[in-house]
Design a protein around this motif. Structure first.
Motif, PDB file in Angstrom:
ATOM      1  N   THR A  15     -62.223  60.246  13.319  1.00 13.55           N
ATOM      2  CA  THR A  15     -61.318  58.790  13.235  1.00 13.55           C
ATOM      3  C   THR A  15     -60.874  58.848  14.319  1.00 13.55           C
ATOM      4  OG1 THR A  15     -61.074  59.165  10.547  1.00 13.55           O
ATOM      5  CG2 THR A  15     -59.433  57.906  11.901  1.00 13.55           C
ATOM      6  N   GLU A  16     -60.112  59.709  15.015  1.00 13.66           N
ATOM      7  CA  GLU A  16     -59.493  59.719  16.357  1.00 13.66           C
ATOM      8  C   GLU A  16     -60.607  59.187  17.261  1.00 13.66           C
ATOM      9  OE1 GLU A  16     -57.832  62.924  19.387  1.00 13.66           O
ATOM     10  OE2 GLU A  16     -56.745  62.840  17.492  1.00 13.66           O
ATOM     11  N   GLY A  17     -61.784  59.797  17.262  1.00 12.39           N
ATOM     12  CA  GLY A  17     -62.890  59.349  18.080  1.00 12.39           C
ATOM     13  C   GLY A  17     -63.131  57.884  18.120  1.00 12.39           C
ATOM     14  N   SER A  19     -61.258  55.490  16.704  1.00 10.14           N
ATOM     15  CA  SER A  19     -59.987  54.859  17.402  1.00 10.14           C
ATOM     16  C   SER A  19     -59.988  54.791  19.018  1.00 10.14           C
ATOM     17  CB  SER A  19     -58.612  55.501  16.770  1.00 10.14           C
ATOM     18  OG  SER A  19     -57.546  54.766  17.178  1.00 10.14           O
ATOM     19  N   ASP A  20     -60.140  55.800  19.700  1.00 12.07           N
ATOM     20  CA  ASP A  20     -59.990  55.851  20.788  1.00 12.07           C
ATOM     21  C   ASP A  20     -61.285  55.004  21.616  1.00 12.07           C
ATOM     22  OD1 ASP A  20     -58.146  57.892  20.985  1.00 12.07           O
ATOM     23  OD2 ASP A  20     -59.303  59.525  21.375  1.00 12.07           O
ATOM     24  N   PHE A  21     -62.450  54.991  20.922  1.00 13.25           N
ATOM     25  CA  PHE A  21     -63.579  54.159  21.461  1.00 13.25           C
ATOM     26  C   PHE A  21     -63.167  52.548  21.442  1.00 13.25           C
ATOM     27  CE2 PHE A  21     -68.347  52.616  20.913  1.00 13.25           C
ATOM     28  CZ  PHE A  21     -68.436  52.558  22.298  1.00 13.25           C
ATOM     29  N   ASP A  23     -60.322  51.421  21.308  1.00 12.41           N
ATOM     30  CA  ASP A  23     -59.223  51.127  22.396  1.00 12.41           C
ATOM     31  C   ASP A  23     -59.856  50.860  23.569  1.00 12.41           C
ATOM     32  OD1 ASP A  23     -57.099  51.503  20.554  1.00 12.41           O
ATOM     33  OD2 ASP A  23     -56.504  53.330  21.057  1.00 12.41           O
ATOM     34  N   TRP A  24     -60.901  51.775  23.939  1.00 11.43           N
ATOM     35  CA  TRP A  24     -61.566  51.593  25.279  1.00 11.43           C
ATOM     36  C   TRP A  24     -62.416  50.201  25.391  1.00 11.43           C
ATOM     37  CZ3 TRP A  24     -67.010  51.692  26.488  1.00 11.43           C
ATOM     38  CH2 TRP A  24     -67.305  51.970  27.949  1.00 11.43           C
TER      39      TRP A  24
END
Length: 70
Positions: A15-17, A19-21, A23-24
């Motif tokens: 889930t964090e990955g 979200s980070d992607f 955002d990127w």
């Protein structure tokens, strides 16, 4: 697998990955989640319709929408 009960750490990391992607992928004009969903949806539909003109049309339309400048 991240969806299996009891594997909360894998689910959290995945889930964090995502979200980070997202955002990127975000730009000043487009939300990252929308861009990510558009990319993945286009890929899924293009693969499902491979070997047809529709497949390329899907990818072309998604590319145009995601790279359009306001």
């Amino acid at each position: 697998m991240a969806r299996e009960p009891g594997n909360l750490e894998a689910h959290r990391v995945y889930t964090e990955g995502v979200s980070d992607f997202a955002d990127w992928l975000a730009t000043e004009d487009q939300d990252g989640i929308i861009r990510l969903c558009s990319m993945l949806g286009a890929l899924l539909l293009a693969r499902a319709t491979k070997d047809s003109p529709l497949s390329e049309e899907i990818l072309t339309a998604a590319r145009a929408a995601l790279t359009a400048t306001a």
